[in-house]
Design an enzyme around this catalytic site. Sequence first.
Site, PDB file in Angstrom:
ATOM      1  N   ASP A  94       0.816  -1.209   0.000  1.00 44.02           N
ATOM      2  CA  ASP A  94       0.000   0.000   0.000  1.00 44.02           C
ATOM      3  C   ASP A  94       0.855   1.267   0.000  1.00 44.02           C
ATOM      4  OD1 ASP A  94      -2.351  -1.345  -0.156  1.00 44.02           O
ATOM      5  OD2 ASP A  94      -2.820  -1.243   1.982  1.00 44.02           O
ATOM      6  N   LEU A 131      -7.580   3.783  11.335  1.00 45.99           N
ATOM      7  CA  LEU A 131      -8.096   2.571  11.980  1.00 45.99           C
ATOM      8  C   LEU A 131      -7.263   2.222  13.214  1.00 45.99           C
ATOM      9  CD1 LEU A 131     -10.145   0.219  11.778  1.00 45.99           C
ATOM     10  CD2 LEU A 131      -8.439  -1.014  10.425  1.00 45.99           C
ATOM     11  N   SER A 132      -5.951   2.359  13.108  1.00 44.95           N
ATOM     12  CA  SER A 132      -5.077   2.079  14.248  1.00 44.95           C
ATOM     13  C   SER A 132      -5.338   3.022  15.410  1.00 44.95           C
ATOM     14  CB  SER A 132      -3.610   2.196  13.814  1.00 44.95           C
ATOM     15  OG  SER A 132      -3.299   1.268  12.806  1.00 44.95           O
TER      16      SER A 132
END
Length: 320
Positions: A107, A225-226
């Site tokens: 990514d 998200l983390s």
Amino acid sequence: MERSTKRCLPCCGHSPDWAGSSGADGGLGIKEGRLTAFPHKRIGVLVGPRKPEALQVGIDLLAWCQSHGIELLACGDLADRIGCPPLAEVDGRMVEPIDLLVVLGGDGTMLAAARLVGDQPTPVLGVNFGWLGYLTEYALAELFPTLELLRTGAYSIDHRMMIDVGLYREGERIESHTALNEAAINGAPARITKFDCFIDGSMVTTFRADGMIVATATGSTAYSLSAGGPIVHPAVPAILLTPICPHMLTNRPVVLPGASRIELVFPGVKDQLLMTIDGQRVIDLQSDDRVSIERSARTFRLVSPINHNYFHVLRTKLKW
């Protein structure tokens, strides 16, 4: 394109046989179809750092292109290593049109590809050489079968929303960037940063936190998200505000409409304060700097299988 960003689309001006038919949704919904004789004449390839195993793939890709009468151009030193012309770049952005960019990496390499493509309407095909690979959907074994399918038009393109990020200092815009995933602002380690947040000109609150992540739906499965942010389907035109370790437990992530304009102001900065764009570009912030973030007119064109299912991606990558 407010309802969906997925559509089958050609590049370099070639029109599919269904072009111009908008359907009941006015052209804003999902569009999939076959392209008749889509001529890929020039393909670029970008390889992620520390991917020595990708060298042989580059050699095989060059042989495939030559057998199909396609010119292959490679980024960086890969061109010399496999014996093909280089893809012309200026300041990390390509300056010549290509029909397709093949990315061999993870990514992070796809985020570099988003910067490389810049304003060019170039579709990007990601082959996963990384770990998670939310954006690099194809496995290595699928590369050449997928290229054959692309030649027949059996594919779709996801138009991923991006955000424009501007930095203003003493009333003057001094930095402009476009992000696919996020703009992340981080203070000095173990030090709280105080900053004001405005949405569409209205005061929201003064945050006291380690920092702030302003993300797209695509970026919702990355840094946000983390930090406790929600997963948002990439077809949703939204901007996420995710505070990093806020002092007030009631400062929760917020999902905003894609048309929102976010402004963050940093009064009285004494310690180091950094803004990072997609993990690629790091910018020092100073006291009273103002960061403005809004939806970009640009989109990132991601090649996807016609039978693409986002929740299959989540099950696979998140081990659901």
